[in-house]
Design an enzyme around this catalytic site. Structure first.
Site, PDB file in Angstrom:
ATOM      1  N   HIS A   1       0.841  -1.196   0.000  1.00  0.00           N
ATOM      2  CA  HIS A   1       0.000   0.000   0.000  1.00  0.00           C
ATOM      3  C   HIS A   1       0.870   1.238   0.000  1.00  0.00           C
ATOM      4  O   HIS A   1       2.041   1.213   0.380  1.00  0.00           O
ATOM      5  CB  HIS A   1      -0.953   0.017   1.203  1.00  0.00           C
ATOM      6  CG  HIS A   1      -0.252   0.099   2.530  1.00  0.00           C
ATOM      7  ND1 HIS A   1       0.293   1.264   3.022  1.00  0.00           N
ATOM      8  CD2 HIS A   1      -0.002  -0.849   3.466  1.00  0.00           C
ATOM      9  CE1 HIS A   1       0.837   1.029   4.205  1.00  0.00           C
ATOM     10  NE2 HIS A   1       0.679  -0.250   4.498  1.00  0.00           N
TER      11      HIS A   1
ATOM     12  N   LYS B   1      -5.214  -2.699  -7.957  1.00  0.00           N
ATOM     13  CA  LYS B   1      -4.949  -1.459  -7.232  1.00  0.00           C
ATOM     14  C   LYS B   1      -6.284  -0.807  -6.889  1.00  0.00           C
ATOM     15  O   LYS B   1      -7.126  -0.586  -7.757  1.00  0.00           O
ATOM     16  CB  LYS B   1      -4.089  -0.508  -8.064  1.00  0.00           C
ATOM     17  CG  LYS B   1      -3.819   0.814  -7.346  1.00  0.00           C
ATOM     18  CD  LYS B   1      -2.662   1.590  -7.964  1.00  0.00           C
ATOM     19  CE  LYS B   1      -2.990   2.165  -9.296  1.00  0.00           C
ATOM     20  NZ  LYS B   1      -1.910   3.030  -9.801  1.00  0.00           N
TER      21      LYS B   1
ATOM     22  N   ASP C   1       9.044  10.063 -13.884  1.00  0.00           N
ATOM     23  CA  ASP C   1       9.371   9.592 -12.529  1.00  0.00           C
ATOM     24  C   ASP C   1      10.073   8.237 -12.597  1.00  0.00           C
ATOM     25  O   ASP C   1       9.748   7.318 -11.859  1.00  0.00           O
ATOM     26  CB  ASP C   1       8.106   9.511 -11.671  1.00  0.00           C
ATOM     27  CG  ASP C   1       8.429   9.345 -10.180  1.00  0.00           C
ATOM     28  OD1 ASP C   1       9.524   9.768  -9.763  1.00  0.00           O
ATOM     29  OD2 ASP C   1       7.598   8.795  -9.448  1.00  0.00           O
TER      30      ASP C   1
END
EC number: 2.7.11.1
Length: 441
Positions: free
Chosen positions: A32, A53, A146
């Protein structure tokens, strides 16, 4: 499924059978992050396992990440590639969004690097797969923004899979100057032109991040390190790093060209793929698992990035899937029993203007301070001399992601006891409502 998780009733995506949207049986929690939980799930119609998810809508709306969620969905549907985690389908209920994603069982590439640097032939295989995925994305006008080892997963055969497209940008996001203008990325992997916030080419910024990743794979530590975020940014801006002596000349040459702080002279992805180090053929077959790492020797210890137990525990195989976990910097704002830290750093989802207002509020307590400010910096200075002259406190604000800024507060001058008193009676009360805290989704 053993350990299956009951699903809410039909009003929230479940059914009378306890299945998610009548198809998926949820199993154990895989990990998580700030905004999501990831479960092992099985499609009972096909028997196929997926990573599910689950994102709470309320949290997403609260921090203004609706567009980021939509972007992630759009990007993952657009980029179908062997080295990119596949999105099978998206479902929604009144309170949650469900992403049925490819289940990648091999864990994070980060976990391998944490055990020690990789051999060049092993690192090359991963880097070739990374560049293949990045080139594919760029050819479709998508920039990841990212890229880092924590966003690179491994399948059971040891093949690399790129994940977490929550910060991705499309070509249509370019402004009239043809550049992106949003500061995204995890600090240690961010290109210098992104830090400057003057607009940047998404493809060139991604290549810088690829350069940092290659360095980490080969060296076992980050090229740009400093306990002080400002100093680390300075090193990045100057391209101030040294390659370890064990790198081959071809590897050293490629890393140096990737970590060129000038985006205009930085190597292109075409030239990366044409470089001698990159073109060297892998010795393993497609299905042969990648070999083990090189254990770091005592002389390498000074270079390694040491992580605390708590930090290591958060880096499970699926934590980065949970929407930009890297930006939940969790405020370094803890209490100390007897004295304040001379320097504090915390993250907040509030805009810079709100941070500045809170700092001004702290300075107004007792009418003892003057304030000087700019868009990203605040200086609070005492009106009267203390034991060691006028107390001066400086705060600098860094935009790290679209919804988050990092604030660094430090004593610049004056007595430490007076600084401690100012922090406890004025600064903490003024800032307590703005620094970012997170709970699992």
């Amino acid at each position: 499924m053993v350990g299956a998780k009951p699903v809410e009733n039909g009003s929230d995506g479940g059914s009378s059978t306890g299945l998610l949207h009548g198809r998926y049986e949820l199993g154990r929690l895989l990990g998580h992050g700030t905004f999501a939980k990831v479960y092992h799930a099985r499609n009972i119609q096909t028997g196929k396992s997926v990573a599910m998810k689950v994102v709470g809508k309320e949290k997403v709306v609260k921090v203004g990440m609706v567009d980021q969620i939509k972007r992630e969905i759009s990007v993952m549907r657009m980029v179908k590639h062997p080295n990119i985690v596949e999105l099978h389908e998206v479902m929604a209920s009144k309170s949650k969004i469900y992403f049925a994603m490819e289940l990648v069982r091999g864990g994070e590439l980060f976990a391998k690097v944490a055990k020690g640097r990789l051999r060049e032939d092993v690192a090359r295989v991963y880097f070739q797969q990374l560049i293949s995925a990045v080139d594919f994305c760029h050819s479709r006008g998508v920039y990841h923004r990212d890229l880092k080892p924590e966003n690179l997963l491994l399948d059971e055969e040891g093949n690399l899979k790129v994940t977490d497209f929550g910060l991705s940008a499309f070509t249509e996001h370019l402004k009239q100057d043809g550049l992106l203008h949003t500061t995204c990325g995890t600090p240690a992997y961010v290109a210098p032109e992104v830090i400057l916030k003057k607009g940047y080419d998404g493809a060139k910024a991604d290549l810088w991040s690829c350069g940092v990743i290659l360095f980490v794979l080969l060296a076992g530590y980050l090229p740009f390190q400093d306990d002080n975020l400002v100093n680390m940014y300075r090193k990045i801006y100057r391209g101030d790093f040294k390659c370890p002596g064990w790198l081959s000349s071809d590897a050293r040459r490629l890393v140096t060209k990737l970590l060129d702080p000038n985006p205009n002279t930085r190597i292109t992805i075409e030239k990366v793929m044409d470089s001698p180090w990159f073109k060297k053929q892998a010795t393993r077959s497609r299905n042969e698992p990648v070999a083990a790492t090189i254990t770091t020797t005592e002389e390498d210890v000074d270079f390694l990035v040491h992580k605390s137990k708590e930090e290591t525990e958060t880096l499970n195989a699926f934590h980065i899937i949970a929407l930009s976990e890297g930006f939940d910097l969790s405020p370094l704002f803890e209490e100390k029993k007897k004295e304040e830290k001379r320097e504090m750093r915390f993250a907040t989802s509030r805009p810079a203007s709100s941070v500045i207002s809170s700092l001004e509020e702290a300075a107004r307590v007792g009418n003892k301070f003057d304030v000087r400010k700019s868009e990203s910096r605040v200086r609070i200075e005492g009106k009267q001399n203390g034991r060691k002259g006028k107390l001066a406190v400086e705060a600098e604000i860094f935009a790290v992601a679209p919804s988050f800024v990092v604030v660094e507060v430090k004593k610049d001058h004056g007595d430490t006891l007076e600084y401690n008193n100012f922090c406890s009676t004025a600064l903490r009360p003024a800032l307590k409502d703005i620094f970012w805290t997170s709970t699992p989704a």
